[in-house]
Write a protein that holds these residues in place. Structure first.
Motif, PDB file in Angstrom:
ATOM      1  N   ASP A  28       0.816  -1.209   0.000  1.00  0.00           N
ATOM      2  CA  ASP A  28       0.000   0.000   0.000  1.00  0.00           C
ATOM      3  C   ASP A  28       0.854   1.265   0.000  1.00  0.00           C
ATOM      4  OD1 ASP A  28      -2.417  -1.334  -0.124  1.00  0.00           O
ATOM      5  OD2 ASP A  28      -2.649  -1.431   2.049  1.00  0.00           O
ATOM      6  N   VAL A  29       1.893   1.290   0.810  1.00  0.00           N
ATOM      7  CA  VAL A  29       2.715   2.504   0.904  1.00  0.00           C
ATOM      8  C   VAL A  29       3.465   2.767  -0.398  1.00  0.00           C
ATOM      9  CG1 VAL A  29       4.760   3.470   2.045  1.00  0.00           C
ATOM     10  CG2 VAL A  29       2.898   2.525   3.407  1.00  0.00           C
ATOM     11  N   PHE A  30       3.829   1.719  -1.115  1.00  0.00           N
ATOM     12  CA  PHE A  30       4.581   1.933  -2.350  1.00  0.00           C
ATOM     13  C   PHE A  30       3.722   1.957  -3.610  1.00  0.00           C
ATOM     14  CE2 PHE A  30       8.126   0.852   0.376  1.00  0.00           C
ATOM     15  CZ  PHE A  30       9.089   1.743  -0.069  1.00  0.00           C
TER      16      PHE A  30
ATOM     17  N   TRP B 287       6.769  11.277   2.566  1.00  0.00           N
ATOM     18  CA  TRP B 287       6.511   9.910   2.131  1.00  0.00           C
ATOM     19  C   TRP B 287       7.781   9.090   1.959  1.00  0.00           C
ATOM     20  CZ3 TRP B 287       7.825   7.688  -2.728  1.00  0.00           C
ATOM     21  CH2 TRP B 287       7.409   6.359  -2.867  1.00  0.00           C
ATOM     22  N   GLU B 288       8.816   9.652   1.346  1.00  0.00           N
ATOM     23  CA  GLU B 288      10.002   8.835   1.091  1.00  0.00           C
ATOM     24  C   GLU B 288      10.688   8.444   2.394  1.00  0.00           C
ATOM     25  OE1 GLU B 288      14.039   8.653  -1.604  1.00  0.00           O
ATOM     26  OE2 GLU B 288      12.172   9.482  -2.381  1.00  0.00           O
ATOM     27  N   ALA B 289      10.747   9.357   3.357  1.00  0.00           N
ATOM     28  CA  ALA B 289      11.348   9.014   4.644  1.00  0.00           C
ATOM     29  C   ALA B 289      10.548   7.914   5.333  1.00  0.00           C
ATOM     30  CB  ALA B 289      11.434  10.251   5.529  1.00  0.00           C
ATOM     31  N   ALA B 290       9.225   8.019   5.261  1.00  0.00           N
ATOM     32  CA  ALA B 290       8.370   6.998   5.878  1.00  0.00           C
ATOM     33  C   ALA B 290       8.539   5.654   5.187  1.00  0.00           C
ATOM     34  CB  ALA B 290       6.909   7.450   5.828  1.00  0.00           C
TER      35      ALA B 290
ATOM     36  N   ALA C 250      13.345  -0.582   6.002  1.00  0.00           N
ATOM     37  CA  ALA C 250      14.373  -0.955   6.970  1.00  0.00           C
ATOM     38  C   ALA C 250      13.784  -1.834   8.069  1.00  0.00           C
ATOM     39  CB  ALA C 250      15.009   0.299   7.570  1.00  0.00           C
ATOM     40  N   GLY C 251      12.565  -1.537   8.491  1.00  0.00           N
ATOM     41  CA  GLY C 251      11.904  -2.364   9.489  1.00  0.00           C
ATOM     42  C   GLY C 251      11.554  -3.738   8.948  1.00  0.00           C
TER      43      GLY C 251
ATOM     44  N   LEU D 130       4.790  11.258  14.137  1.00  0.00           N
ATOM     45  CA  LEU D 130       4.594  11.566  12.731  1.00  0.00           C
ATOM     46  C   LEU D 130       3.291  12.326  12.540  1.00  0.00           C
ATOM     47  CD1 LEU D 130       3.348   8.454  10.765  1.00  0.00           C
ATOM     48  CD2 LEU D 130       3.757   8.356  13.211  1.00  0.00           C
ATOM     49  N   THR D 131       3.170  12.931  11.371  1.00  0.00           N
ATOM     50  CA  THR D 131       1.957  13.671  11.026  1.00  0.00           C
ATOM     51  C   THR D 131       1.349  13.084   9.762  1.00  0.00           C
ATOM     52  OG1 THR D 131       2.800  15.727  12.005  1.00  0.00           O
ATOM     53  CG2 THR D 131       1.014  15.931  10.401  1.00  0.00           C
ATOM     54  N   PHE D 132       0.080  12.719   9.843  1.00  0.00           N
ATOM     55  CA  PHE D 132      -0.671  12.283   8.672  1.00  0.00           C
ATOM     56  C   PHE D 132      -1.378  13.487   8.062  1.00  0.00           C
ATOM     57  CE2 PHE D 132      -0.631   8.365  11.268  1.00  0.00           C
ATOM     58  CZ  PHE D 132      -0.138   7.466  10.330  1.00  0.00           C
ATOM     59  N   GLN D 133      -1.482  13.498   6.760  1.00  0.00           N
ATOM     60  CA  GLN D 133      -2.306  14.500   6.081  1.00  0.00           C
ATOM     61  C   GLN D 133      -3.596  13.808   5.671  1.00  0.00           C
ATOM     62  OE1 GLN D 133      -1.561  17.790   5.922  1.00  0.00           O
ATOM     63  NE2 GLN D 133      -3.666  17.997   5.214  1.00  0.00           N
ATOM     64  N   HIS D 134      -4.577  13.827   6.592  1.00  0.00           N
ATOM     65  CA  HIS D 134      -5.813  13.085   6.369  1.00  0.00           C
ATOM     66  C   HIS D 134      -6.740  13.883   5.456  1.00  0.00           C
ATOM     67  CE1 HIS D 134      -9.660  11.088   7.308  1.00  0.00           C
ATOM     68  NE2 HIS D 134      -8.898  10.038   7.561  1.00  0.00           N
TER      69      HIS D 134
END
Length: 294
Positions: free
Chosen positions: A159-161, A173-176, A182-183, A228-232
């Motif tokens: 989903d993230v990618f 987004w790229e940092a997240a 990595a996780g 973190l901050t989401f942009q909902h």
């Protein structure tokens, strides 16, 4: 076979060493750079010299011809490659795990302990359970209100990618996404032969150039909390603290919680909760990505 060729996915140590040395700028180690270098990062002989080992021995490590270096040698190499504690632990673990018999592995089914499955819907914050492959195993309505992708059966990496609506939730987004990779690498460790790992990495490497680039870095990090901050799309910028709590007695399953960061975060999270209690969708519907079947 060329001596510098990795033995498929089996030479995890060599892949990791090569990827990490290519990320180290020679200048940071006091190595003068004159003209154009033909290799990215450090040369093999530079790593060997700074680590106090012979260039031939280091070459054997990268090529997979020596799979049992001492811990002292590996720690010296880790220092040269500027690995942090997690990266060093991962490097040492690659050698320990290489002693285990290698055979193709089937994906292991994951299940949520019944008591945890009963708890998640009762939590007052967005919460979901994440497996070692970053599959969503269960989620409460607040989590689904935060992201419609947070439902059982979805996968966080996919989903993230691959989902633009999910990407839009992350201003950074790229940092997240780099932290997520990595996780994931830390979660699966040296299980490169695991069928599910092969499936995910292969699919995402083809579908996402960003995934392919970040995966090649071999970054490793514990799946951990943070702010973190989401942009909902409905409640706007939502600042939260994230907790990732390992579920004891399981193979890498974690409980993920988002709780408010500050008064504004609490207000927006309360608004999200009110919206989640209403019938009908509270955010954008899932986006279908061409070529990806779920």
């Amino acid at each position: 076979m060329d001596g510098d060729t990795d033995r498929g996915e089996q030479n995890l140590l060599g892949q990791f060493l090569r990827a990490r040395r290519e990320l180290v700028a020679p200048e940071t180690l006091g190595i003068p750079v004159h003209g154009t270098r033909r290799v990215a990062g450090l040369r093999r002989e530079e790593v060997a010299l700074l680590a106090g080992i012979s260039a031939e021995y280091y070459l054997r490590l990268e090529q997979g011809r020596d799979r049992h270096p001492s811990g002292q040698v590996l720690r010296s190499i880790a220092r040269v490659l500027q690995l942090d504690d997690e990266g060093t632990a991962h490097l040492l673990g690659l050698v320990r795990d290489d002693d285990r018999p290698r055979r193709p592995r089937r994906a292991r089914p994951e299940s949520v302990p019944p008591s945890l499955a009963a708890l998640v819907p009762q939590l007052p914050f967005p919460a979901f359970v994440e497996g070692r492959y970053l599959d969503v195993l269960c989620a409460n309505p607040l989590a689904t209100a935060l992201s419609p992708r947070l439902v059982a059966g979805r996968n966080r990496l996919r989903d993230v990618f691959l989902d633009p609506a999910e990407q839009a939730l992350f201003p950074q987004w790229e940092a997240a996404s780099a932290a997520l990779i990595a996780g994931f690498r830390r979660s699966v460790g040296a299980d490169a032969g695991d069928a599910r790992v092969v499936e995910l990495v292969g699919e995402l490497s083809i579908a996402s150039p960003t995934f392919r680039r970040l995966w090649s870095r071999h970054d490793v990090r514990e799946r951990q909390g943070g702010t973190l901050t989401f942009q909902h799309p409905v409640v706007g910028a939502l600042a939260v603290h994230r907790e990732k709590l390992l579920v004891t007695g399981t193979d890498g399953i974690v409980l993920v919680l988002y709780h408010p960061a500050g008064a504004d975060g609490a207000e927006r999270l309360a608004l999200l909760g009110a919206l989640a209690a209403e019938p009908g969708p509270v955010a954008d519907p899932p986006v279908r990505v061409e070529g990806i079947h779920r």
